[in-house]
Design a protein around this motif. Structure first.
Motif, short mmCIF file in Angstrom:
data_model
loop_
_atom_site.label_atom_id
_atom_site.label_comp_id
_atom_site.label_asym_id
_atom_site.label_seq_id
_atom_site.Cartn_x
_atom_site.Cartn_y
_atom_site.Cartn_z
N GLU A 36 0.83 -1.20 0.00
CA GLU A 36 0.00 0.00 0.00
C GLU A 36 0.87 1.26 0.00
OE1 GLU A 36 -3.00 2.06 3.16
OE2 GLU A 36 -3.24 -0.11 2.85
N LYS A 37 1.89 1.29 0.88
CA LYS A 37 2.82 2.44 0.93
C LYS A 37 3.54 2.59 -0.41
CE LYS A 37 4.08 2.55 5.81
NZ LYS A 37 5.19 2.37 6.75
N LYS A 40 1.32 4.18 -3.02
CA LYS A 40 1.15 5.61 -2.79
C LYS A 40 2.36 6.39 -3.27
CE LYS A 40 -1.94 5.51 1.19
NZ LYS A 40 -2.06 5.77 2.64
N HIS A 41 3.55 5.91 -2.94
CA HIS A 41 4.78 6.60 -3.37
C HIS A 41 4.95 6.55 -4.88
CE1 HIS A 41 6.49 7.67 0.48
NE2 HIS A 41 6.13 6.47 0.96
N GLU A 43 2.52 6.47 -7.11
CA GLU A 43 1.59 7.43 -7.68
C GLU A 43 2.09 8.87 -7.49
OE1 GLU A 43 -2.22 6.68 -5.96
OE2 GLU A 43 -2.40 4.70 -6.90
N ARG A 44 2.61 9.16 -6.31
CA ARG A 44 3.15 10.50 -6.03
C ARG A 44 4.32 10.79 -6.97
NH1 ARG A 44 5.11 10.90 -0.35
NH2 ARG A 44 2.98 10.27 0.08
#
Length: 150
Positions: A36-37, A40-41, A43-44
């Motif tokens: 999950e982390k 997120k990274h 996508e960022r």
């Protein structure tokens, strides 16, 4: 992470990692929380206009081109190794070997010359001693002959 079969063994660049440590690492990276982390990274990161740092050439706290387990304080104080071609390093090695062999040969030659000089001096000393002894004997014989004649 897309191919779990490739995660059975550490990559060739990381042969120093034991299988137990590697398996623990892979297990930690395949947890739902980490995935999950990671997503997120990712996508960022995709939203960044520039995907690299514009402030510095290097990331702070990292040492470039040194390898694992080396601190910045240690690596920056070491002299940089010059890159040499195989031919250059071979030439240097051959020169060093030839220099060492030349020194050995010079030492052997000096020892040989010194031994010859010693032998020459000893021969001269022997000749002097023999000449002195002959002179003494000749003198004694002459004295005996003179005594007998008188």
């Amino acid at each position: 992470m897309d191919d779990p079969g490739s995660l059975k063994f550490p990559p060739d660049d990381y042969r120093f990692i034991t299988l137990d440590v590697w398996n623990d690492f892979v297990k930690s990276r395949l947890t739902a929380e980490f995935l999950e982390k990671h997503e997120k990274h990712r996508e960022r990161h995709l939203q960044n206009e520039y995907n690299h740092s514009l402030k510095t050439l290097e990331h702070t706290g990292r040492v470039r081109g040194v390898g694992g387990y080396v601190l910045a304080q240690i690596s920056t104080s070491l002299p940089k190794r010059r890159k040499q071609s195989v031919t250059q390093s071979t030439r240097l090695s051959v020169r060093q070997i030839m220099f060492e062999e030349q020194k050995k040969m010079e030492e052997q030659l000096k020892e040989k010359i010194a031994a010859e000089e010693r032998a020459k001096l000893m021969a001269e000393e022997r000749e002097k001693i023999v000449a002195e002894e002959n002179e003494k004997l000749t003198k004694e014989i002459r004295e005996k002959i003179l005594k007998e004649e008188t």
